[in-house]
Motif scaffolding. Structure first.
Motif, PDB file in Angstrom:
ATOM      1  N   PRO A 116       0.831  -1.208   0.000  1.00 31.94           N
ATOM      2  CA  PRO A 116       0.000   0.000   0.000  1.00 31.94           C
ATOM      3  C   PRO A 116       0.862   1.253   0.000  1.00 31.94           C
ATOM      4  O   PRO A 116       1.988   1.244   0.498  1.00 31.94           O
ATOM      5  N   SER A 117       0.345   2.295  -0.598  1.00 28.02           N
ATOM      6  CA  SER A 117       1.099   3.549  -0.631  1.00 28.02           C
ATOM      7  C   SER A 117       1.255   4.106   0.776  1.00 28.02           C
ATOM      8  O   SER A 117       0.409   3.900   1.647  1.00 28.02           O
ATOM      9  N   LYS A 118       2.330   4.815   0.972  1.00 30.59           N
ATOM     10  CA  LYS A 118       2.625   5.383   2.286  1.00 30.59           C
ATOM     11  C   LYS A 118       1.602   6.472   2.627  1.00 30.59           C
ATOM     12  O   LYS A 118       1.324   7.345   1.794  1.00 30.59           O
ATOM     13  N   PRO A 119       1.011   6.428   3.825  1.00 32.23           N
ATOM     14  CA  PRO A 119       0.024   7.455   4.200  1.00 32.23           C
ATOM     15  C   PRO A 119       0.639   8.846   4.142  1.00 32.23           C
ATOM     16  O   PRO A 119       1.809   9.045   4.475  1.00 32.23           O
ATOM     17  N   LYS A 120      -0.161   9.798   3.730  1.00 36.75           N
ATOM     18  CA  LYS A 120       0.311  11.184   3.643  1.00 36.75           C
ATOM     19  C   LYS A 120       0.456  11.788   5.036  1.00 36.75           C
ATOM     20  O   LYS A 120      -0.288  11.457   5.968  1.00 36.75           O
ATOM     21  N   THR A 121       1.395  12.686   5.173  1.00 42.64           N
ATOM     22  CA  THR A 121       1.516  13.471   6.402  1.00 42.64           C
ATOM     23  C   THR A 121       0.431  14.543   6.377  1.00 42.64           C
ATOM     24  O   THR A 121      -0.132  14.831   5.298  1.00 42.64           O
ATOM     25  N   PRO A 122       0.099  15.169   7.506  1.00 44.09           N
ATOM     26  CA  PRO A 122      -0.918  16.235   7.487  1.00 44.09           C
ATOM     27  C   PRO A 122      -0.655  17.334   6.457  1.00 44.09           C
ATOM     28  O   PRO A 122      -1.569  17.698   5.708  1.00 44.09           O
ATOM     29  N   PRO A 123       0.580  17.878   6.354  1.00 44.74           N
ATOM     30  CA  PRO A 123       0.812  18.911   5.336  1.00 44.74           C
ATOM     31  C   PRO A 123       0.607  18.383   3.916  1.00 44.74           C
ATOM     32  O   PRO A 123       0.062  19.088   3.061  1.00 44.74           O
ATOM     33  N   GLU A 124       1.025  17.133   3.669  1.00 49.05           N
ATOM     34  CA  GLU A 124       0.846  16.540   2.340  1.00 49.05           C
ATOM     35  C   GLU A 124      -0.630  16.350   2.018  1.00 49.05           C
ATOM     36  O   GLU A 124      -1.066  16.602   0.889  1.00 49.05           O
ATOM     37  N   LYS A 183      -2.261  19.699   1.279  1.00 46.57           N
ATOM     38  CA  LYS A 183      -1.866  20.143  -0.069  1.00 46.57           C
ATOM     39  C   LYS A 183      -2.672  19.396  -1.132  1.00 46.57           C
ATOM     40  O   LYS A 183      -3.154  19.998  -2.103  1.00 46.57           O
ATOM     41  N   ALA A 184      -2.849  18.089  -0.933  1.00 42.36           N
ATOM     42  CA  ALA A 184      -3.608  17.283  -1.890  1.00 42.36           C
ATOM     43  C   ALA A 184      -5.069  17.709  -1.923  1.00 42.36           C
ATOM     44  O   ALA A 184      -5.690  17.791  -2.995  1.00 42.36           O
ATOM     45  N   ILE A 185      -5.644  17.997  -0.749  1.00 44.54           N
ATOM     46  CA  ILE A 185      -7.040  18.463  -0.676  1.00 44.54           C
ATOM     47  C   ILE A 185      -7.193  19.772  -1.431  1.00 44.54           C
ATOM     48  O   ILE A 185      -8.126  19.952  -2.224  1.00 44.54           O
ATOM     49  N   ARG A 186      -6.265  20.686  -1.196  1.00 40.29           N
ATOM     50  CA  ARG A 186      -6.312  21.994  -1.846  1.00 40.29           C
ATOM     51  C   ARG A 186      -6.238  21.863  -3.373  1.00 40.29           C
ATOM     52  O   ARG A 186      -7.033  22.464  -4.101  1.00 40.29           O
ATOM     53  N   GLU A 187      -5.298  21.059  -3.840  1.00 43.93           N
ATOM     54  CA  GLU A 187      -5.105  20.908  -5.280  1.00 43.93           C
ATOM     55  C   GLU A 187      -6.326  20.259  -5.951  1.00 43.93           C
ATOM     56  O   GLU A 187      -6.742  20.669  -7.036  1.00 43.93           O
ATOM     57  N   SER A 188      -6.902  19.259  -5.289  1.00 46.69           N
ATOM     58  CA  SER A 188      -8.060  18.583  -5.890  1.00 46.69           C
ATOM     59  C   SER A 188      -9.294  19.489  -5.901  1.00 46.69           C
ATOM     60  O   SER A 188     -10.095  19.454  -6.837  1.00 46.69           O
ATOM     61  N   LYS A 206      -4.334  27.277   8.280  1.00 43.46           N
ATOM     62  CA  LYS A 206      -3.228  28.023   7.671  1.00 43.46           C
ATOM     63  C   LYS A 206      -3.389  28.149   6.160  1.00 43.46           C
ATOM     64  O   LYS A 206      -3.109  29.191   5.575  1.00 43.46           O
ATOM     65  N   GLU A 207      -3.854  27.077   5.512  1.00 39.39           N
ATOM     66  CA  GLU A 207      -3.957  27.055   4.049  1.00 39.39           C
ATOM     67  C   GLU A 207      -5.345  27.454   3.531  1.00 39.39           C
ATOM     68  O   GLU A 207      -5.654  27.252   2.356  1.00 39.39           O
ATOM     69  N   ASP A 208      -6.179  28.002   4.394  1.00 36.04           N
ATOM     70  CA  ASP A 208      -7.523  28.481   3.995  1.00 36.04           C
ATOM     71  C   ASP A 208      -8.399  27.382   3.395  1.00 36.04           C
ATOM     72  O   ASP A 208      -9.254  27.650   2.535  1.00 36.04           O
ATOM     73  N   ILE A 209      -8.232  26.163   3.873  1.00 37.88           N
ATOM     74  CA  ILE A 209      -9.021  25.048   3.352  1.00 37.88           C
ATOM     75  C   ILE A 209     -10.494  25.191   3.744  1.00 37.88           C
ATOM     76  O   ILE A 209     -11.393  24.806   2.990  1.00 37.88           O
TER      77      ILE A 209
END
Length: 295
Positions: free
Chosen positions: A8-16, A19-24, A79-82
């Motif tokens: 399985p792919s490595k779980p993302k860290t919170p910042p990662e 970032k993925a949520i923002r981009e999608s 911080k990232e205005d999500i």
């Protein structure tokens, strides 16, 4: 033999993950016919990222959430205005994504990082987002999800006070009579169970300073042609007018001939339930009026 490609792919860290949520979410801006496949892919990514966020916040049923990660995720989201981004993208999300968002929303607002609820503080600094959630009752596709999110916000006094004082508050008098029964019922639940009863002191202050405007609008609910609206409105007025924090409002209300006339009209309503409810309120108003004259 080792099949490393099955790992399985490595779980993302919170910042990662943030970032993925923002981009999608930003990818949802693709709306032309030529980009339909790209839009579908973006919606899938949003749903997948929301699922990952949900698991990070509440665990997966077998492993409890890592609270350091939860705190870091919460901070990164602010911080990232999500928060602003997910609210404005609500109309574009699929049903599963909205369901996942609502689950995460409730956890995030309750999450304390140090001494504060940082997501609540974010909303306090971006109060226009609350107005957006209220207006979403006009969109039946997302109304019920927004209603849950809004009620979660109203649990916090400063956010509730803002909604009461905002111009968008008046929209509830429209929303409780929407033709869609589920949406109208949800709007009334927000209006009654949260905005007008959750924080008695704030409500009392609001009714004192906005007495004329509020009861002029409320009279329209009491005289509505919709049976459910009349009955719910009667029940609500009996609850918040006859409670002690609002006794000074009641004293002002009972001397208004126009409102006594409304109750007298409801005593002749075709519904027995409404007649009985109106009778109890009318009786309480008359008793209070008699006591006032004696004193």
């Amino acid at each position: 033999m080792s099949f490393s490609f099955f790992k399985p792919s490595k779980p993302k860290t919170p910042p990662e993950l943030v970032k993925a949520i923002r981009e999608s979410l930003l990818a949802l801006d693709s709306k032309t016919v030529a980009e339909v496949k790209a839009l579908e892919k973006a919606l899938e990514e949003v749903e997948k990222n929301f699922l990952a966020m949900r698991q990070m916040l509440s665990g997966d049923g077998e492993v409890e959430p890592n609270m350091d990660q939860v705190s870091q995720l919460t901070l990164e989201i602010c911080k990232e205005d999500i928060i602003s981004l997910v609210i404005h993208k609500l109309p574009s999300l699929g049903w599963e994504a909205r369901k996942g968002l609502v689950h995460c929303w409730c956890i995030l607002l309750r999450q304390m990082v140090g001494p504060s609820h940082c997501c609540v503080e974010y909303l306090e600094n971006h109060l226009e987002l609350l107005d957006f959630l209220v207006v979403c009752y006009d969109n039946k596709e997302i109304a019920l999800h927004c209603g849950i999110m809004l009620r979660e916000c109203i649990k916090y006094p400063n956010l509730a006070k803002y909604i009461l004082e905002s111009t968008s508050f008046e929209l509830f008098f429209k929303y409780v009579e929407l033709p869609n029964f589920d949406v109208a019922s949800d709007a009334f639940a927000t209006f009654k169970q949260d905005l007008l009863t959750k924080h008695p002191t704030a409500v009392s202050e609001f009714l004192t300073s906005h007495y004329e405007e509020f009861f002029e609008l409320y009279e329209k609910l009491l005289t509505s042609t919709n049976y459910v609206t009349r009955r719910q409105s009667l029940k609500l007025i009996s609850e918040f007018l006859l409670e002690s924090p609002n006794s000074h409002i009641m004293k002002r209300y009972i001397v208004e001939v126009r409102y006594l006339k409304v109750m007298m009209t409801l005593l002749k309503d075709s519904s027995k339930n409404i007649q009985i409810s109106a009778f109890h309120i009318f009786k309480a108003l008359k008793m209070s009026n008699l006591k006032k004259k004696r004193t």
